[in-house]
Design an enzyme around this catalytic site. Sequence first.
Site, short mmCIF file in Angstrom:
data_model
loop_
_atom_site.label_atom_id
_atom_site.label_comp_id
_atom_site.label_asym_id
_atom_site.label_seq_id
_atom_site.Cartn_x
_atom_site.Cartn_y
_atom_site.Cartn_z
N ASN A 7 0.87 -1.18 0.00
CA ASN A 7 0.00 0.00 0.00
C ASN A 7 0.91 1.23 0.00
O ASN A 7 1.50 1.58 1.02
CB ASN A 7 -0.88 -0.05 1.26
CG ASN A 7 -1.80 1.16 1.37
OD1 ASN A 7 -1.73 2.09 0.57
ND2 ASN A 7 -2.66 1.15 2.36
N ARG A 93 -2.85 -2.01 -3.20
CA ARG A 93 -4.00 -1.14 -3.02
C ARG A 93 -3.90 -0.03 -4.06
O ARG A 93 -2.87 0.63 -4.16
CB ARG A 93 -3.96 -0.52 -1.63
CG ARG A 93 -5.07 0.45 -1.46
CD ARG A 93 -4.94 1.23 -0.20
NE ARG A 93 -6.12 2.06 -0.04
CZ ARG A 93 -6.13 3.21 0.58
NH1 ARG A 93 -5.03 3.68 1.12
NH2 ARG A 93 -7.24 3.90 0.69
N HIS A 182 -13.02 3.71 0.12
CA HIS A 182 -13.01 2.72 1.22
C HIS A 182 -13.70 1.42 0.81
O HIS A 182 -14.16 0.66 1.67
CB HIS A 182 -13.77 3.25 2.47
CG HIS A 182 -13.11 4.36 3.20
ND1 HIS A 182 -13.85 5.35 3.83
CD2 HIS A 182 -11.81 4.64 3.46
CE1 HIS A 182 -13.02 6.20 4.42
NE2 HIS A 182 -11.78 5.79 4.20
N ARG A 243 -11.64 16.75 7.31
CA ARG A 243 -12.42 17.06 6.09
C ARG A 243 -13.85 17.39 6.44
O ARG A 243 -14.43 16.80 7.36
CB ARG A 243 -12.41 15.84 5.15
CG ARG A 243 -11.12 15.68 4.40
CD ARG A 243 -11.10 14.37 3.64
NE ARG A 243 -10.32 13.37 4.34
CZ ARG A 243 -10.28 12.09 4.01
NH1 ARG A 243 -10.96 11.63 2.99
NH2 ARG A 243 -9.54 11.24 4.70
N GLU A 385 -8.18 -4.44 5.35
CA GLU A 385 -8.06 -4.24 3.91
C GLU A 385 -6.93 -5.10 3.33
O GLU A 385 -7.04 -5.60 2.22
CB GLU A 385 -7.85 -2.76 3.61
CG GLU A 385 -9.11 -1.96 3.88
CD GLU A 385 -8.87 -0.47 4.09
OE1 GLU A 385 -9.14 0.29 3.17
OE2 GLU A 385 -8.40 -0.09 5.17
#
Length: 398
Positions: A7, A93, A182, A243, A385
């Site tokens: 990743n 990823r 996601h 955010r 993940e």
Amino acid sequence: MNILVVNCGSSTVKYELLRMDGETDNKVIAKGLVERIGISGARLEYKTDSQSYARERDVSDHRVALKWVIEVLTDPEIGVLTHTSEIDAVGHRVVHGGERFTDSMVINEDVLNTIRACAELAPLNNPPNILGIEACQALMPQAPEVAVFDTAFHGTIPEYAYIYALPYEYYEKYGIRRYGFHGTSHRYVAERAARMMGKKPSELNLITCHMGGGVSFTAVRNGKSVDTSMGFTPLEGLVMGTRCGDVDPYILLYLMDKEGFSLKEMDQVLQKKSGVIGISGMSSDTRDIEEAAPTNHRAQLALDIIAYRAKKYIGAYYAILGELDGIVFTAGIGENSSLIRRNICQGLEPIGIIIDPERNTVRRKEAFINSDHSKVKVMVIPTNEELMIAIDTYRLTH
Ligand code: ADP
């Protein structure tokens, strides 16, 4: 078979080496990360069952970082492999797969070119992902590579849910639509939830709530994503660490005019100075906010807004799903914060969501936290993940 999961972020490489003897028979044999790539004094961390190791050295780019990772994995003293050729496949990823990829893909030149073309939609994420793919190709030419896209799980969202009410030509011209992110995490927890409930994913309607530094909720009908809160970019939707999530788009024009912000400055406000840190003025980390809330109005306000907006999304997704079997909480906040889980579920009893205060104290492990008379099952499921990437890599290269 040995699968290396990679990743790559802008200045980091996270890695995990798994031994897979079947999709459900797997073991992590080593994992770690390299930080500060391209900045002086990069650091590598490496962990196995029996040891943990960290070193510093300068690392100019992702290729040098991955070379270092392989050096450590095959080190005669601390390594878990004797030679690079023992790595049978590499799973990457990749953040953005655009409209074309609705599943993970074995990487060939055509796939890589499409990932390159999607870099415009994910300028911070896809370029380092591409560097990682190219570096692994050079370092392990024998190992097939698989790209696992954050966007792929959301490829089943219907057109009426992904088209924005903007002039249609911008969709055609620039690909402006909801993509969602996601996806690997939402898919993983939806599959685990089905397993916990003793059903097939295709038999269940779920709302999966990924709540970490970034936050996104997904409506999953019969195992497939039908809507998700992040949109064209990972900025839309719920309140996140830094955010803003949903805001009236006119606010941006108004602020740019009033404050004289450039595009870059406006971007910084939305991505880095909003959300929990923007509201509280103190921290983006919900642990700090929870601690401060009893005596600090704006910390409490941040908690209230997080829960309020989460409730609105759960209500909206319940409405579009019609029938709801389960809600899943995952990622840093979802796995750990019993307070935020409680705040979100409080008041949802009339729609069949009732949590049990004792069961809700669970952290970081798979558990049901609903009361026995709750119509909807409520679950905590730690996301994984890396495992999902390894499973896809195994499935596509075995
Ligand atoms: P990221 O999204 O950055 O990959 P995580 O999914 O690990 O990271 O989420 C990190 C966030 O989870 C932290 O910023 C913090 O807000 C939150 N978090 C972690 N542990 C707790 C906890 N015990 N209580 C409340 N919030 C927590």
